[in-house]
Design a protein around this motif. Structure first.
Motif, PDB file in Angstrom:
ATOM      1  N   GLN A 165     -13.539   1.817   3.672  1.00 53.71           N
ATOM      2  CA  GLN A 165     -12.381   1.217   3.011  1.00 53.71           C
ATOM      3  C   GLN A 165     -12.583  -0.271   2.731  1.00 53.71           C
ATOM      4  O   GLN A 165     -12.016  -0.806   1.777  1.00 53.71           O
ATOM      5  N   LEU A 166     -13.408  -0.921   3.546  1.00 55.53           N
ATOM      6  CA  LEU A 166     -13.694  -2.343   3.319  1.00 55.53           C
ATOM      7  C   LEU A 166     -14.443  -2.531   2.005  1.00 55.53           C
ATOM      8  O   LEU A 166     -14.190  -3.489   1.265  1.00 55.53           O
ATOM      9  N   SER A 212      -6.232  -5.523   3.844  1.00 52.85           N
ATOM     10  CA  SER A 212      -6.028  -4.889   2.539  1.00 52.85           C
ATOM     11  C   SER A 212      -6.304  -5.919   1.465  1.00 52.85           C
ATOM     12  O   SER A 212      -6.637  -7.078   1.762  1.00 52.85           O
ATOM     13  N   TRP A 244     -12.918   2.329   8.390  1.00 53.98           N
ATOM     14  CA  TRP A 244     -12.712   0.957   7.934  1.00 53.98           C
ATOM     15  C   TRP A 244     -13.901   0.393   7.148  1.00 53.98           C
ATOM     16  O   TRP A 244     -13.716  -0.413   6.236  1.00 53.98           O
ATOM     17  N   TYR A 257      -7.431  -0.216   7.574  1.00 52.79           N
ATOM     18  CA  TYR A 257      -7.000  -0.456   6.196  1.00 52.79           C
ATOM     19  C   TYR A 257      -5.536  -0.056   6.042  1.00 52.79           C
ATOM     20  O   TYR A 257      -5.127   1.046   6.418  1.00 52.79           O
ATOM     21  N   CYS A 272       0.829  -1.213   0.000  1.00 53.30           N
ATOM     22  CA  CYS A 272       0.000   0.000   0.000  1.00 53.30           C
ATOM     23  C   CYS A 272       0.861   1.260   0.000  1.00 53.30           C
ATOM     24  O   CYS A 272       0.517   2.258  -0.642  1.00 53.30           O
ATOM     25  N   SER A 299      -8.833   5.531  10.366  1.00 55.63           N
ATOM     26  CA  SER A 299      -9.224   4.802   9.168  1.00 55.63           C
ATOM     27  C   SER A 299     -10.730   4.532   9.201  1.00 55.63           C
ATOM     28  O   SER A 299     -11.237   3.907  10.122  1.00 55.63           O
ATOM     29  N   CYS A 350     -11.836  -2.138  -0.627  1.00 59.27           N
ATOM     30  CA  CYS A 350     -10.908  -3.265  -0.588  1.00 59.27           C
ATOM     31  C   CYS A 350     -11.499  -4.507  -1.238  1.00 59.27           C
ATOM     32  O   CYS A 350     -10.846  -5.175  -2.048  1.00 59.27           O
TER      33      CYS A 350
END
Length: 287
Positions: free
Chosen positions: A276-277, A152, A273, A184, A15, A271, A280
């Motif tokens: 971001q999930l 990630s 999350w 993340y 990342c 984050s 991802c």
């Protein structure tokens, strides 16, 4: 700025490379290119390349396996960081070292602060704590970032494990009495870069997901998103289970939620999350 990155093939390393500024110079290394447990090799590498900053994303992270491989885990998680700290101080480079929420025993009921008492309950946590102490003892200007439950689209992590298991198991049991903050890896990488850009002072900082959850609820969220994105056509039936009913070689802290009040003073946010999930899993789907 010239940056030396260790652990370049791990989740955080990948990342970090993805978002690294194009006008900076990156020296991305793995254990074959730079064995951080070899003090002479570290000194020679840093002396040759003279990076402005070193980001240590290298770590032994196999929590259960570490119980049987203490010496190896200690070399990577404690001796390696010490070698980097000595070289960073000698050649005037900034050092960012990544640590873990597992330095705590999980007996607290409110978010852990940076100065709370550490008391790891497994070998992984012991060796990571030893790494924190060694870098700060040898180079007090080091930035230590404790993070937690990293996921990630790269490497091995809880998200990818759940998705893989869902393909072959119609029913799953997931631990529901361990609480933490999913994070993340890309957000950790972004935060490290921002800390380098803004010349944040050394010390310990907590950086993790903006909301706490359990592994069970985390798993539920993974399957809901995967179903929405047509990555799964059938979600396994999942049942909550407590830690005592799911024995593992290494004990885990039941509560490892961390406060980010300190890092937020620098206008750095946690984050997100859940958001971001979604991204991802979309990336995993495209891969």
């Amino acid at each position: 700025m010239k940056v030396l990155l260790t652990g370049a093939n791990g989740q955080l390393g990948h990342c970090f490379k993805d978002i690294f500024p194009s006008d900076w110079q990156l020296l991305a290394t793995d254990s074959l290119q730079l064995d951080i447990t070899d003090g002479l090799a570290v000194n020679n590498f840093v002396a040759l390349h003279r990076p402005d900053a070193i980001v240590n994303a290298a770590a032994y992270t196999a929590v259960d396996k570490a119980e049987d491989e203490y010496e190896l885990a200690y070399k990577v998680n404690a001796i390696g960081p010490k070698n980097l700290a000595i070289a960073a101080k000698k050649y005037h480079a900034k050092l960012v070292h990544v640590s873990t929420d597992y330095v705590f025993d999980g007996t607290k009921s409110s978010p852990y602060l940076e100065n709370d008492l550490t008391n790891p309950v497994n070998v992984y946590g012991e060796t990571k704590l030893a790494g924190e102490l060694s870098v700060l003892d040898n180079y007090s200007s080091t930035i230590v970032i404790r993070t937690s439950w990293v996921f990630s689209e790269y490497g091995n992590n809880f998200v990818k494990t759940m998705l893989k298991l869902s393909q072959t198991r119609p029913e799953l049991t997931i631990i529901d009495d361990q609480l933490g903050c999913p994070t993340y890896a890309g957000d950790i990488a972004k935060t490290i870069l921002e800390m380098l850009m803004n010349d944040i002072q050394g010390g310990i900082y907590h950086y993790c997901g903006n909301e706490s959850t359990s592994w069970f609820l985390f798993g539920q969220k993974i399957f809901d998103i995967a179903l929405d994105q047509n990555l799964l056509f059938q979600v396994p039936v999942i049942s909550p289970i407590n830690s005592q009913s799911f024995p593992s070689k290494a004990k885990r802290p039941l509560y490892s939620v961390m406060s980010m009040d300190k890092i937020k003073k620098y206008n750095l946010s946690g984050s997100n999350w859940e958001e971001q999930l979604i991204s991802c899993i979309s990336k995993i789907r495209s891969i």
